[in-house]
Design an enzyme around this catalytic site. Sequence first.
Site, PDB file in Angstrom:
ATOM      1  N   ILE A  77       4.866  14.213 -18.072  1.00 56.29           N
ATOM      2  CA  ILE A  77       6.063  13.326 -18.420  1.00 56.29           C
ATOM      3  C   ILE A  77       5.956  12.035 -17.489  1.00 56.29           C
ATOM      4  O   ILE A  77       6.228  11.050 -17.970  1.00 56.29           O
ATOM      5  CB  ILE A  77       7.394  14.090 -18.524  1.00 56.29           C
ATOM      6  N   CYS A 136       5.127  14.989  -5.755  1.00 61.50           N
ATOM      7  CA  CYS A 136       4.729  13.856  -6.083  1.00 61.50           C
ATOM      8  C   CYS A 136       3.716  12.963  -5.308  1.00 61.50           C
ATOM      9  O   CYS A 136       3.952  13.527  -3.946  1.00 61.50           O
ATOM     10  CB  CYS A 136       5.935  12.641  -5.947  1.00 61.50           C
ATOM     11  N   ILE A 197       8.567  28.419  -8.991  1.00 61.74           N
ATOM     12  CA  ILE A 197       7.521  27.526  -8.495  1.00 61.74           C
ATOM     13  C   ILE A 197       7.762  26.286  -9.512  1.00 61.74           C
ATOM     14  O   ILE A 197       8.482  26.356 -10.678  1.00 61.74           O
ATOM     15  CB  ILE A 197       6.237  27.944  -8.865  1.00 61.74           C
ATOM     16  N   GLY A 249       9.530  30.087 -13.683  1.00 65.95           N
ATOM     17  CA  GLY A 249       8.133  30.324 -14.095  1.00 65.95           C
ATOM     18  C   GLY A 249       7.881  31.053 -15.249  1.00 65.95           C
ATOM     19  O   GLY A 249       7.770  32.427 -14.879  1.00 65.95           O
ATOM     20  N   GLY A 250       8.082  30.817 -16.350  1.00 62.76           N
ATOM     21  CA  GLY A 250       7.677  31.558 -17.476  1.00 62.76           C
ATOM     22  C   GLY A 250       8.867  32.213 -17.927  1.00 62.76           C
ATOM     23  O   GLY A 250       8.688  33.212 -18.527  1.00 62.76           O
TER      24      GLY A 250
HETATM   25  C1  LIG Z   1       8.712  18.718 -19.634  1.00 60.78           C
HETATM   26  C2  LIG Z   1       8.914  19.283 -18.409  1.00 60.78           C
HETATM   27  C3  LIG Z   1       9.610  18.321 -17.272  1.00 60.78           C
HETATM   28  C4  LIG Z   1       9.770  18.855 -16.027  1.00 60.78           C
HETATM   29  N1  LIG Z   1      10.548  17.982 -14.946  1.00 60.78           N
HETATM   30  C5  LIG Z   1      10.637  18.325 -13.897  1.00 60.78           C
HETATM   31  C6  LIG Z   1      11.338  17.246 -13.096  1.00 60.78           C
HETATM   32  O1  LIG Z   1      11.890  16.378 -13.135  1.00 60.78           O
HETATM   33  N2  LIG Z   1      11.410  17.923 -11.705  1.00 60.78           N
HETATM   34  C7  LIG Z   1      11.025  19.091 -11.377  1.00 60.78           C
HETATM   35  O2  LIG Z   1      11.110  19.460 -10.061  1.00 60.78           O
HETATM   36  N3  LIG Z   1      10.537  19.931 -12.191  1.00 60.78           N
HETATM   37  C8  LIG Z   1      10.342  19.376 -13.391  1.00 60.78           C
HETATM   38  N4  LIG Z   1       9.615  20.407 -14.346  1.00 60.78           N
HETATM   39  C9  LIG Z   1       9.126  21.668 -13.791  1.00 60.78           C
HETATM   40  C10 LIG Z   1      10.014  22.947 -14.262  1.00 60.78           C
HETATM   41  O3  LIG Z   1      11.467  22.635 -13.621  1.00 60.78           O
HETATM   42  C11 LIG Z   1       9.629  24.345 -13.906  1.00 60.78           C
HETATM   43  O4  LIG Z   1       9.555  24.404 -12.327  1.00 60.78           O
HETATM   44  C12 LIG Z   1       8.451  24.603 -14.607  1.00 60.78           C
HETATM   45  O5  LIG Z   1       8.375  23.938 -16.025  1.00 60.78           O
HETATM   46  C13 LIG Z   1       8.117  26.128 -14.569  1.00 60.78           C
HETATM   47  O6  LIG Z   1       9.014  26.830 -15.132  1.00 60.78           O
HETATM   48  P1  LIG Z   1       9.018  27.226 -16.520  1.00 60.78           P
HETATM   49  O7  LIG Z   1       7.546  27.935 -16.838  1.00 60.78           O
HETATM   50  O8  LIG Z   1      10.149  28.159 -17.054  1.00 60.78           O
HETATM   51  O9  LIG Z   1       8.865  26.000 -17.340  1.00 60.78           O
HETATM   52  C14 LIG Z   1       9.114  20.051 -15.879  1.00 60.78           C
HETATM   53  C15 LIG Z   1       8.789  20.884 -16.534  1.00 60.78           C
HETATM   54  C16 LIG Z   1       8.567  20.671 -17.858  1.00 60.78           C
HETATM   55  C17 LIG Z   1       7.988  21.582 -18.941  1.00 60.78           C
END
Ligand SMILES: Cc1cc2nc3c(=O)[nH]c(=O)nc-3n(C[C@H](O)[C@H](O)[C@H](O)COP(=O)(O)O)c2cc1C
Length: 309
Positions: A77, A136, A197, A249-250
Amino acid sequence: MTPVQAAPDLRVNLGGIAMKNPVMVASGTFGYGPEYADLVDLNQLGAMVVKGIHLEPTRGNETPRTFETASGLLNAIGLPNPGFDGFVKTYMPFLRQYDVPVIVNIWGRTVDEYAEVARRFNDVDGVHGLEINVSCPNIKEGSALFGTDLDMFRRVVDAVRARTRLPVIPKLAPNVGDIRAFACAAEACGANAISLINSFPALAIDAETRRPELANVTGGLSGPAIKPIALKLVWEAARAVSIPVVGIGGIFNATDAIEFLIAGADAVAIGTANFTHPGTAMETVRGIAEYLDRHGLARVGDLVGTLAA
Ligand SMILES: Cc1cc2nc3c(=O)[nH]c(=O)nc-3n(C[C@H](O)[C@H](O)[C@H](O)COP(=O)(O)O)c2cc1C
């Protein structure tokens, strides 16, 4: 007469942030709140982590920014955001209406930017904590990532800690050699909790065109594909520190969340699941309560770190 069993106590204190239950929503997957307010009751969340905020508004990457893989979501993104002023003016009045802790995810391109955005939030009413997104690149000192270079990671956490009165939660990157070193460094720098994570660096290719599926070429993988990786890293990190841990994570349902609690997470955050099923967090809260009841556990803390290994 059979005694009436009290409902399990779901409350969690996340490094000074009092939460009514351990289920949060992960940064970047729940907007800034209003996007989901018509779909779910925000007051039922343990805490809300908003999309990453920078000092200035940014546009993010070119499209396509997301691509669905076999068992996960690939995204690049590029951290679009309204900037500190835009966020505070547009979203904080809305967020203050709710009885739910607001944790602001912050990012910068230099150590000074992280420190400055953290400092500015000291004066913002209704913000309960800062989560530091270290995934970043440092534009000032080359392209090394704050999240994978231990020295730079320490400098960011130190700088943010020195400038804020709020609880600080560094969010760990998964692609490091030893997650315990980063978890311990966060604790030593005065972090109040850690979360992990973030998404895992990955690439998807269209074989016909021989082009990457994302405009940015690579992105971060999230969703079910990364859950076992996240569980292992949470298990390792939680045993290395004594500050609270947020498992991410997931997580797509209560059983997934319970696995993270057993691995040592004090709280969990739902990410990618919010895109397909916005009610996941609320169902997860109910499912955890039901599990504790069924297993005769009075408090959610009684489940944390109970992996029989
Ligand atoms: C579309 C999208 C945008 C994300 N934006 C951020 C963000 O701005 N800052 C951040 O620390 N993590 C961001 N993440 C990471 C999520 O907060 C999370 O750590 C990661 O997706 C793993 O969790 P999940 O498998 O449940 O999605 C983003 C993830 C996705 C999918």
